[in-house]
Write an enzyme that holds these catalytic residues in place. Structure first.
Site, PDB file in Angstrom:
ATOM      1  N   HIS A 146     -36.105 -13.268   0.102  1.00  0.00           N
ATOM      2  CA  HIS A 146     -35.648 -12.319  -1.393  1.00  0.00           C
ATOM      3  C   HIS A 146     -35.945 -10.437  -1.317  1.00  0.00           C
ATOM      4  CE1 HIS A 146     -34.019 -11.175  -5.103  1.00  0.00           C
ATOM      5  NE2 HIS A 146     -33.432 -12.151  -4.913  1.00  0.00           N
ATOM      6  N   CYS A 147     -37.383 -10.788  -1.348  1.00  0.00           N
ATOM      7  CA  CYS A 147     -38.224  -9.905  -1.415  1.00  0.00           C
ATOM      8  C   CYS A 147     -37.711  -8.098  -0.354  1.00  0.00           C
ATOM      9  CB  CYS A 147     -40.145  -9.777  -1.398  1.00  0.00           C
ATOM     10  SG  CYS A 147     -40.219 -11.328  -2.803  1.00  0.00           S
ATOM     11  N   ILE A 148     -37.281  -8.610   0.644  1.00  0.00           N
ATOM     12  CA  ILE A 148     -37.526  -7.742   1.573  1.00  0.00           C
ATOM     13  C   ILE A 148     -35.469  -7.183   1.624  1.00  0.00           C
ATOM     14  CG2 ILE A 148     -39.350  -8.094   2.858  1.00  0.00           C
ATOM     15  CD1 ILE A 148     -37.166  -9.593   5.281  1.00  0.00           C
TER      16      ILE A 148
END
Length: 372
Positions: A360-362
């Site tokens: 999700h962070c990328i």
């Protein structure tokens, strides 16, 4: 050049839920030695697997510095629907530095929040972040989308989750941290979120994942899977330092309603059975810049299955392998129940976790509205 709005206008623009249709997803090619090591090839392969899955159902907009563009292009050769953009950044956390997109159902606009490396001079993770802070307006210009300039308001995309119906999840640990917007009261922060994102109610979880160096982003601990439904990172092990954090958030979520006055359906999504630690070999591979946060052997990484990503037809779920094979499989089963109309795809993610975040962070979604 896209128009730059300095203030949001209350004209019907709002942030859709991540599970709403996308026209594309933004990622940034990973090269920073302090996140991905002197040899980032393992992380790049992990990113490539994420890109390949996303491209099955939507466009991918991949950002890379001009010097890194040939390598990124070669890595995604043969994957359809990938568009490369020569845009520089300090690292590869598209969730936090790419625009947060809003729409009125017809037109797309981006928001350029102020980015300060997760805490600036108070507890930021690196000393220079000017390139990261310039990513959002640069991408909006490349896409031909108008861009709101949020001025000095510090926010990362990973610190918020929306249901698309006026409710936003965040954590007190992050948005009230001393390195974000210390001059603003909680109510003033809520008003900013309402103005820019069309939010009617903010749900403030007290804590996130233990040792999460982002000051406990919500996307690592809790996520909407449908309006009125969330998954919450959990452990039954009362001796685990995550237990009191998750218990506090569970008790809070059980006590509130969303913007539509619904009680939330809460599914518990257990964290990996065995903590994932940074090894000596992992630490030896990094090359940290002056002023950059460093890792040490034995450091616990902030592993969570809540850090998944919705594509148009799938849910991409971190998998850690080895002694966590059973918890990997359990996470897929729980998310299959929560998201019955999507493929549930597990992807190897330890190499992404070593950088400090996960799938999700990328990634950052672009809602499915015209943007040209």
């Amino acid at each position: 050049m896209a128009l730059l709005h300095t203030l949001p206008v209350r004209d019907g623009f709002a942030m859709p839920a991540e599970f709403a249709p996308h026209v594309g997803t933004v990622l940034i090619w990973p090269v920073r030695p302090g996140s991905w090591g002197r040899d980032p090839s393992a992380a790049q392969r992990a990113f490539g697997a994420v890109i390949r899955e996303i491209a099955r159902s939507e466009d991918v907009h991949l950002l890379a510095a001009p010097a890194d563009l040939p390598a990124a292009q070669a890595a995604v050769a043969g994957i359809p629907r990938v568009h490369l953009h020569p845009i520089e950044s300090d690292d590869a956390w598209a969730r936090d530095v790419a625009p947060t997109f809003v729409t009125d159902g017809h037109t797309l606009r981006g928001i350029s929040w102020r980015f300060n490396a997760w805490g600036g001079e108070v507890d930021g993770l690196y000393a220079n972040w000017e390139k990261d802070d310039a990513v959002a307006p640069a991408l909006c210009a490349a896409l031909g989308a108008d861009c709101y300039d949020a001025g000095n308001f510090v926010l990362e995309g990973g610190s918020i989750h929306t249901d698309g119906e006026g409710t936003l999840l965040t954590t007190e640990a992050c948005l009230l941290s001393a390195g974000r917007n210390p001059a603003l009261r909680r109510e003033e922060i809520e008003q900013k979120l309402a103005d820019y994102l069309g939010i009617r109610k903010v749900l403030w979880l007290p804590r996130g994942i233990v040792d999460d160096e982002t000051n406990e982003h919500v996307d690592n601990v809790c996520a909407f899977t449908a309006p009125g439904e969330v998954v919450l990172a959990w452990t039954d092990n009362t001796a685990d330092p995550q237990y009191p954090l998750s218990l506090a958030s569970r008790q809070y979520l059980e006590s509130v309603t969303d913007a539509a006055d619904r009680k939330l359906k809460i599914r518990l999504l257990p964290i990996p059975d065995h903590p994932i630690l940074c090894t000596e070999a992992d630490c030896a591979a990094y090359d940290f810049a002056p002023g950059e946060d460093v890792r040490h052997p034995g450091d616990r990484l902030a592993a969570s299955y809540c850090n998944f990503y919705f594509t148009n037809d799938a849910v991409l779920v971190p998998q850690f392998g080895g002694e966590n094979a059973a918890s990997d499989a359990r996470a897929l089963e729980i998310l299959a129940e929560a998201c019955p109309n999507r493929r549930i795809v597990g992807l190897p993610a330890r190499e992404i976790l070593l950088g400090g975040g996960n799938i999700h962070c990328i990634t950052q979604q672009i809602p499915a509205t015209p943007y040209r």
